[in-house]
Design an enzyme around this catalytic site. Structure first.
Site, PDB file in Angstrom:
ATOM      1  N   ASN A  73       0.830  -1.222   0.000  1.00 37.13           N
ATOM      2  CA  ASN A  73       0.000   0.000   0.000  1.00 37.13           C
ATOM      3  C   ASN A  73       0.850   1.253   0.000  1.00 37.13           C
ATOM      4  O   ASN A  73       1.998   1.240   0.462  1.00 37.13           O
ATOM      5  CB  ASN A  73      -0.933   0.000   1.225  1.00 37.13           C
ATOM      6  CG  ASN A  73      -0.256   0.546   2.465  1.00 37.13           C
ATOM      7  OD1 ASN A  73      -0.295   1.738   2.742  1.00 37.13           O
ATOM      8  ND2 ASN A  73       0.423  -0.328   3.211  1.00 37.13           N
ATOM      9  N   ASN A 132       4.073   5.908  15.862  1.00 35.31           N
ATOM     10  CA  ASN A 132       4.297   5.327  14.539  1.00 35.31           C
ATOM     11  C   ASN A 132       5.600   5.870  13.954  1.00 35.31           C
ATOM     12  O   ASN A 132       5.630   6.919  13.337  1.00 35.31           O
ATOM     13  CB  ASN A 132       3.098   5.649  13.639  1.00 35.31           C
ATOM     14  CG  ASN A 132       3.263   5.098  12.236  1.00 35.31           C
ATOM     15  OD1 ASN A 132       4.328   4.610  11.871  1.00 35.31           O
ATOM     16  ND2 ASN A 132       2.213   5.191  11.444  1.00 35.31           N
ATOM     17  N   CYS A 135       5.870   3.902   9.207  1.00 39.89           N
ATOM     18  CA  CYS A 135       5.342   3.910   7.834  1.00 39.89           C
ATOM     19  C   CYS A 135       6.438   4.326   6.857  1.00 39.89           C
ATOM     20  O   CYS A 135       7.081   5.363   7.032  1.00 39.89           O
ATOM     21  CB  CYS A 135       4.140   4.832   7.729  1.00 39.89           C
ATOM     22  SG  CYS A 135       2.656   4.010   8.315  1.00 39.89           S
ATOM     23  N   ASN A 200       6.104  -2.749  11.244  1.00 40.64           N
ATOM     24  CA  ASN A 200       5.336  -1.986  10.271  1.00 40.64           C
ATOM     25  C   ASN A 200       5.672  -2.578   8.899  1.00 40.64           C
ATOM     26  O   ASN A 200       6.306  -3.614   8.799  1.00 40.64           O
ATOM     27  CB  ASN A 200       5.680  -0.493  10.368  1.00 40.64           C
ATOM     28  CG  ASN A 200       4.485   0.368   9.936  1.00 40.64           C
ATOM     29  OD1 ASN A 200       3.913   0.154   8.872  1.00 40.64           O
ATOM     30  ND2 ASN A 200       4.118   1.338  10.751  1.00 40.64           N
ATOM     31  N   THR A 201       5.294  -1.923   7.842  1.00 43.38           N
ATOM     32  CA  THR A 201       5.419  -2.537   6.502  1.00 43.38           C
ATOM     33  C   THR A 201       6.837  -2.416   5.938  1.00 43.38           C
ATOM     34  O   THR A 201       7.617  -1.553   6.339  1.00 43.38           O
ATOM     35  CB  THR A 201       4.415  -1.898   5.539  1.00 43.38           C
ATOM     36  OG1 THR A 201       4.589  -0.490   5.585  1.00 43.38           O
ATOM     37  CG2 THR A 201       2.993  -2.258   5.912  1.00 43.38           C
ATOM     38  N   CYS A 348      11.113 -35.333  -5.628  1.00 37.10           N
ATOM     39  CA  CYS A 348      12.216 -35.385  -4.659  1.00 37.10           C
ATOM     40  C   CYS A 348      13.512 -35.791  -5.357  1.00 37.10           C
ATOM     41  O   CYS A 348      14.588 -35.240  -5.090  1.00 37.10           O
ATOM     42  CB  CYS A 348      11.895 -36.331  -3.512  1.00 37.10           C
ATOM     43  SG  CYS A 348      11.605 -38.028  -4.033  1.00 37.10           S
ATOM     44  N   CYS A 352      16.788 -33.453  -5.537  1.00 40.27           N
ATOM     45  CA  CYS A 352      18.033 -33.923  -4.933  1.00 40.27           C
ATOM     46  C   CYS A 352      19.127 -34.052  -5.994  1.00 40.27           C
ATOM     47  O   CYS A 352      20.273 -33.653  -5.777  1.00 40.27           O
ATOM     48  CB  CYS A 352      17.787 -35.262  -4.246  1.00 40.27           C
ATOM     49  SG  CYS A 352      19.187 -35.801  -3.264  1.00 40.27           S
ATOM     50  N   CYS A 382      19.089 -32.076   4.441  1.00 50.37           N
ATOM     51  CA  CYS A 382      18.810 -30.656   4.143  1.00 50.37           C
ATOM     52  C   CYS A 382      17.320 -30.336   4.162  1.00 50.37           C
ATOM     53  O   CYS A 382      16.933 -29.179   4.185  1.00 50.37           O
ATOM     54  CB  CYS A 382      19.422 -30.261   2.809  1.00 50.37           C
ATOM     55  SG  CYS A 382      18.585 -30.981   1.385  1.00 50.37           S
ATOM     56  N   CYS A 385      13.936 -32.464  -0.133  1.00 46.74           N
ATOM     57  CA  CYS A 385      13.000 -33.440  -0.716  1.00 46.74           C
ATOM     58  C   CYS A 385      11.653 -33.390  -0.006  1.00 46.74           C
ATOM     59  O   CYS A 385      10.604 -33.441  -0.649  1.00 46.74           O
ATOM     60  CB  CYS A 385      13.602 -34.838  -0.675  1.00 46.74           C
ATOM     61  SG  CYS A 385      14.097 -35.354   0.980  1.00 46.74           S
TER      62      CYS A 385
HETATM   63  C1  LIG Z   1      -3.422   0.028   3.828  1.00 48.29           C
HETATM   64  C2  LIG Z   1      -2.586   0.043   5.060  1.00 48.29           C
HETATM   65  C3  LIG Z   1      -2.508   1.193   5.828  1.00 48.29           C
HETATM   66  C4  LIG Z   1      -1.729   1.206   6.982  1.00 48.29           C
HETATM   67  N1  LIG Z   1      -1.694   2.332   7.735  1.00 48.29           N
HETATM   68  C5  LIG Z   1      -0.984   2.343   8.896  1.00 48.29           C
HETATM   69  C6  LIG Z   1      -1.021   3.458   9.750  1.00 48.29           C
HETATM   70  O1  LIG Z   1      -1.736   4.431   9.517  1.00 48.29           O
HETATM   71  N2  LIG Z   1      -0.262   3.409  10.868  1.00 48.29           N
HETATM   72  C7  LIG Z   1       0.500   2.347  11.205  1.00 48.29           C
HETATM   73  O2  LIG Z   1       1.170   2.358  12.234  1.00 48.29           O
HETATM   74  N3  LIG Z   1       0.540   1.265  10.399  1.00 48.29           N
HETATM   75  C8  LIG Z   1      -0.188   1.231   9.266  1.00 48.29           C
HETATM   76  N4  LIG Z   1      -0.192   0.108   8.493  1.00 48.29           N
HETATM   77  C9  LIG Z   1       0.645  -1.053   8.887  1.00 48.29           C
HETATM   78  C10 LIG Z   1      -0.128  -2.073   9.734  1.00 48.29           C
HETATM   79  O3  LIG Z   1      -0.550  -1.514  10.951  1.00 48.29           O
HETATM   80  C11 LIG Z   1       0.734  -3.310  10.031  1.00 48.29           C
HETATM   81  O4  LIG Z   1       1.889  -2.909  10.745  1.00 48.29           O
HETATM   82  C12 LIG Z   1       1.183  -4.037   8.778  1.00 48.29           C
HETATM   83  O5  LIG Z   1       0.157  -4.047   7.818  1.00 48.29           O
HETATM   84  C13 LIG Z   1       1.621  -5.481   9.069  1.00 48.29           C
HETATM   85  O6  LIG Z   1       0.561  -6.266   9.540  1.00 48.29           O
HETATM   86  P1  LIG Z   1      -0.254  -7.292   8.581  1.00 48.29           P
HETATM   87  O7  LIG Z   1       0.735  -8.177   7.912  1.00 48.29           O
HETATM   88  O8  LIG Z   1      -1.200  -8.002   9.508  1.00 48.29           O
HETATM   89  O9  LIG Z   1      -0.989  -6.451   7.595  1.00 48.29           O
HETATM   90  C14 LIG Z   1      -0.993   0.058   7.349  1.00 48.29           C
HETATM   91  C15 LIG Z   1      -1.083  -1.099   6.576  1.00 48.29           C
HETATM   92  C16 LIG Z   1      -1.889  -1.123   5.454  1.00 48.29           C
HETATM   93  C17 LIG Z   1      -2.003  -2.393   4.662  1.00 48.29           C
END
Ligand SMILES: Cc1cc2nc3c(=O)[nH]c(=O)nc-3n(C[C@H](O)[C@H](O)[C@H](O)COP(=O)(O)O)c2cc1C
Length: 427
Positions: A73, A132, A135, A200-201, A348, A352, A382, A385
Site C-alpha cells: 500500500n 508510529n 510507515c 510496520n510494513t 524429490c 536432490c 537438508c 525433498c
Molecule cells: C493500507 C494500510 C494502511 C496502513 N496504515 C498504517 C497506519 O496508519 N499506521 C501504522 O502504524 N501502520 C499502518 N499500516 C501497517 C499495519 O498496521 C501493520 O503494521 C502491517 O500491515 C503489518 O501487519 P499485517 O501483515 O497483519 O498487515 C498500514 C497497513 C496497510 C495495509
C-alpha cells in the site's frame, strides 16, 4: 476455558487479538463493529495532521492460485480531522470500556508537537499510545514515520518527549526497514518506551505491468514505493520479534505484528515473546469475523496443551532460538521415503539430483514396482525433498543417533583454542 486476557505493559484486553493501526481502524463505526465481532483491542488509524491520500493505493501479490500472499500500500496516516477521530475514540471507549483502545500517533519530530497531541488524545481516555515510527512511504519523505524510525537517536528522543507528557503506557512501533531492529528497539527503551510493537510494513514495489510498463499500483502513470505486509512477511516479522524478545537490553513487552492470519500464527508470535498480536491484512482480506475462529482455535489449543492462560505461552520458544554458532553440528537427520504413501512423482529425485546431494535413487522392488530410495549415508538432511514433496507423510526426516556428543561451532572453536594454547605451553 483458559483465560485469554492479556496485559501489555498495563494495557488490558479480553483477548490477544488487536486490529493494527490501518484502514480497519479508521473510524468509530469500524472499531465498534470489530469489538462486537470479538476483537480484544484496536490501535486507531494513525492520528496527526490530516493528509490527502492518492486514489489507487493498494496492490497485492497473488501466488500459486492463492489470493493476497502479500499486500502492498501507499496509503498515509488518517485523512480525517483530529477532532472527528477524538470524538469517535471517546464514544468507542465509552461503549467498550474493557477493550483496549490505543491511539497511534505521528507528528513532526518536535517536542511541543508531541506534547500537544499526547495531551489531546489522553484527555479523551485512551488506554495507551503507539508511536508510529514505521510507515515507509509518504510521511517518511516529510521526515516522519520510517524516516524517524531509521534514526535510533531520533526514536529515543521522541519517545522521551512523549514520556514527558504521557500518563498512559507508550508503545513504540518499529520499522523493519533497517539493518538491525534491536538497535532501534534498545533506543526506544532508553527513551522510556513501555513496550514495542513490530513490524510496520516493508519497502516494496508490488509489480510492474509488462504491457503498459506502469508500476502496480500506479497513480496516473506514476508509482512510488509502498509498504509490504500480509502472509508473505510473517517469517521476517517473527524473526524480528524473536530478536527483540531475546535481547537482554530490550526487556519490554512486545506486541507482534506482520502476516498473522490465523490463531496458529498468533501462537507462534507469542511463543517467540509477543504478549499479544496485531492484525491488519487478514482482516482486510476476510473481514472482522475471522477473529471468531482465532478465539475458538486459541481456546481449544490452550485446553489441549493444558495451559490455564494465554500468558503462559509468552516467550516459551525464545530460549530455543539461538545463533548458528550454538547449533549442534553432530545432530543428524536423514530423509526416509514411505513407499506406501509415495506417489512416485519424482519431484524429490529431481530436486536432490539437480540441486542437492544426489542421494535419492530410482529402484525396482521385489514386486517389480518402481520406488524411490534414499542412500542414507550420503543424505545431509537438508529437508529439500520433504519440502518439494506434494504428499503429506510421504517423506519423513528421521533422526540418526551416531553416538556423538553434541558439538557446536562455538564449542569446537573453544576446544581448538584450548588445544593450541596447551600445545604452545601456555597452560
Ligand atoms: C493500507 C494500510 C494502511 C496502513 N496504515 C498504517 C497506519 O496508519 N499506521 C501504522 O502504524 N501502520 C499502518 N499500516 C501497517 C499495519 O498496521 C501493520 O503494521 C502491517 O500491515 C503489518 O501487519 P499485517 O501483515 O497483519 O498487515 C498500514 C497497513 C496497510 C495495509
Amino acid at each position: 476455558m483458559a483465560d485469554l486476557g492479556i496485559n501489555l505493559a498495563g494495557i488490558r484486553s479480553p483477548n490477544p487479538f488487536w486490529l493494527a493501526s490501518a484502514p480497519p481502524t479508521n473510524t468509530g463505526y469500524q472499531v465498534q463493529r470489530a469489538f462486537e465481532a470479538g476483537w480484544g483491542g484496536a490501535v486507531w488509524k494513525t492520528l496527526g495532521d490530516p493528509i490527502i491520500n492518492t486514489s489507487s493505493r493498494f496492490a497485492a501479490v497473488h501466488f500459486g492460485g492463492r489470493r493476497v500472499a502479500g499486500f502492498n500500500n501507499i496509503e498515509l496516516i488518517t485523512d480525517r480531522p483530529l477532532e472527528v477521530n477524538l470524538k469517535e475514540i471517546y464514544e468507542t471507549k465509552k461503549r467498550f470500556p474493557n477493550h483496549a483502545v490505543v491511539a497511534s500517533l505521528m507528528v513532526e519530530p518536535k517536542r511541543e508537537k508531541w506534547h500537544e497531541i499526547v495531551k489531546r488524545v489522553e484527555a479523551i481516555g485512551v488506554d495507551g499510545l503507539e508511536l508510529n515510527f514505521g510507515c515507509p512511504h509518504g510521511m517518511a519523505e516529510r521526515g516522519m514515520g520510517a524516516a524517524s524510525g531509521q534514526q535510533p537517536d531520533l526514536v529515543e528522543m521522541q519517545t522521551y518527549w512523549v514520556k514527558e507528557a504521557a500518563t498512559t503506557p507508550v508503545i513504540v512501533k518499529l520499522t523493519p526497514n533497517i539493518t538491525d531492529i534491536t538497535v532501534v528497539a534498545r533506543h526506544a527503551v532508553k527513551g522510556g518506551a513501555d513496550a514495542i510493537s513490530l513490524i510496520n510494513t516493508i519497502n516494496s514495489l508490488a509489480g510492474v505491468d509488462i504491457y503498459s510498463w506502469n508500476t502496480i499500483p500506479h497513480v496516473a502513470g506514476k508509482g512510488a514505493h509502498g509498504g509490504y505486509c500480509g502472509p508473505a512477511v510473517k517469517p521476517i516479522a517473527l524473526n524480528m520479534v524473536a530478536e527483540c524478545a531475546r535481547h537482554p537490553e530490550v526487556g519490554v513487552p512486545v506486541s507482534g505484528i506482520g502476516g498473522i492470519s490465523s490463531w496458529q500464527d498468533a501462537v507462534e508470535f507469542m511463543l517467540m515473546g509477543a504478549t499479544g498480536v496485531q492484525i491488519c491484512t487478514a482482516a482486510m482480506h476476510h473481514g472482522f469475523r475471522i477473529v471468531e475462529e482465532m478465539i475458538d482455535g486459541l481456546n481449544n489449543y490452550l485446553d489441549e496443551m493444558g495451559l490455564a492462560s494465554v500468558a503462559e505461552l509468552v516467550g516459551r520458544s525464545v530460549e530455543k532460538y539461538s545463533t548458528w554458532g550454538d547449533l549442534d553440528l553432530n545432530y543428524k537427520v536423514v530423509a526416509r521415503i514411505n513407499t506406501e504413501t509415495c506417489i512416485n512423482c519424482n519431484k524429490c529425485h529431481i530436486a536432490c539430483e539437480d540441486t542437492s546431494h544426489q542421494c535419492i535413487e530410482r529402484k525396482t522392488n521385489a514386486e517389480g514396482k518402481e520406488i524411490l530410495v534414499v542412500r542414507e549415508e550420503d543424505c545431509v538432511g537438508c529437508n529439500l525433498c520433504s519440502i518439494v514433496c506434494p504428499v503429506d507423510g510421504a517423506i519423513d526426516m528421521v533422526e540418526i543417533d551416531e553416538g556423538l556428543a553434541p558439538m557446536s561451532w562455538n564449542q569446537r572453536q573453544k576446544a581448538l583454542a584450548a588445544l593450541n594454547e596447551a600445545e604452545m605451553g601456555v597452560v
